[in-house]
Design a protein around this motif. Structure first.
Motif, PDB file in Angstrom:
ATOM      1  N   ALA A  16       0.829  -1.205   0.000  1.00 34.87           N
ATOM      2  CA  ALA A  16       0.000   0.000   0.000  1.00 34.87           C
ATOM      3  C   ALA A  16       0.868   1.262   0.000  1.00 34.87           C
ATOM      4  O   ALA A  16       0.552   2.226  -0.707  1.00 34.87           O
ATOM      5  CB  ALA A  16      -0.934  -0.006   1.196  1.00 34.87           C
ATOM      6  N   ARG A  17       1.948   1.277   0.765  1.00 36.63           N
ATOM      7  CA  ARG A  17       2.836   2.446   0.796  1.00 36.63           C
ATOM      8  C   ARG A  17       3.448   2.706  -0.572  1.00 36.63           C
ATOM      9  O   ARG A  17       3.604   3.852  -0.981  1.00 36.63           O
ATOM     10  CB  ARG A  17       3.957   2.246   1.817  1.00 36.63           C
ATOM     11  CG  ARG A  17       3.568   2.577   3.230  1.00 36.63           C
ATOM     12  CD  ARG A  17       4.785   2.693   4.143  1.00 36.63           C
ATOM     13  NE  ARG A  17       5.639   1.519   4.138  1.00 36.63           N
ATOM     14  CZ  ARG A  17       5.449   0.446   4.896  1.00 36.63           C
ATOM     15  NH1 ARG A  17       4.431   0.398   5.734  1.00 36.63           N
ATOM     16  NH2 ARG A  17       6.270  -0.572   4.837  1.00 36.63           N
ATOM     17  N   VAL A  18       3.776   1.643  -1.292  1.00 36.28           N
ATOM     18  CA  VAL A  18       4.453   1.798  -2.578  1.00 36.28           C
ATOM     19  C   VAL A  18       3.464   2.105  -3.706  1.00 36.28           C
ATOM     20  O   VAL A  18       3.724   2.971  -4.540  1.00 36.28           O
ATOM     21  CB  VAL A  18       5.258   0.520  -2.919  1.00 36.28           C
ATOM     22  CG1 VAL A  18       5.820   0.579  -4.326  1.00 36.28           C
ATOM     23  CG2 VAL A  18       6.370   0.314  -1.903  1.00 36.28           C
ATOM     24  N   PHE A  19       2.310   1.428  -3.744  1.00 34.99           N
ATOM     25  CA  PHE A  19       1.445   1.507  -4.912  1.00 34.99           C
ATOM     26  C   PHE A  19       0.166   2.316  -4.740  1.00 34.99           C
ATOM     27  O   PHE A  19      -0.539   2.557  -5.714  1.00 34.99           O
ATOM     28  CB  PHE A  19       1.087   0.095  -5.389  1.00 34.99           C
ATOM     29  CG  PHE A  19       2.263  -0.623  -5.980  1.00 34.99           C
ATOM     30  CD1 PHE A  19       2.786  -0.270  -7.205  1.00 34.99           C
ATOM     31  CD2 PHE A  19       2.868  -1.650  -5.287  1.00 34.99           C
ATOM     32  CE1 PHE A  19       3.881  -0.919  -7.735  1.00 34.99           C
ATOM     33  CE2 PHE A  19       3.959  -2.316  -5.808  1.00 34.99           C
ATOM     34  CZ  PHE A  19       4.469  -1.954  -7.036  1.00 34.99           C
ATOM     35  N   ALA A  20      -0.153   2.766  -3.543  1.00 36.13           N
ATOM     36  CA  ALA A  20      -1.359   3.584  -3.380  1.00 36.13           C
ATOM     37  C   ALA A  20      -1.138   4.955  -4.007  1.00 36.13           C
ATOM     38  O   ALA A  20      -0.027   5.476  -4.033  1.00 36.13           O
ATOM     39  CB  ALA A  20      -1.694   3.734  -1.904  1.00 36.13           C
TER      40      ALA A  20
END
Length: 49
Positions: A16-20
């Motif tokens: 989530a941190r990378v792709f949100a």
């Protein structure tokens, strides 16, 4: 726990941190998109009306 807004599958906090996006939406994950194209697929889905 975060989940993909496209297919509803759970994803890790790190994913989530990378792709949100800037709104915290996850528009593609490994369950509904090819691993190599997650960022591109997310961009494409975000552009749909």
């Amino acid at each position: 726990m975060p989940s993909c807004d496209n297919c509803g599958s759970h994803v890790s906090e790190q994913f989530a941190r990378v792709f949100a996006d800037e709104h915290g939406e996850i528009l593609a994950c490994v369950n509904c998109s090819a691993n190599a194209g997650i960022a591109e697929e997310a961009k494409r889905r975000a552009q749909k009306p």
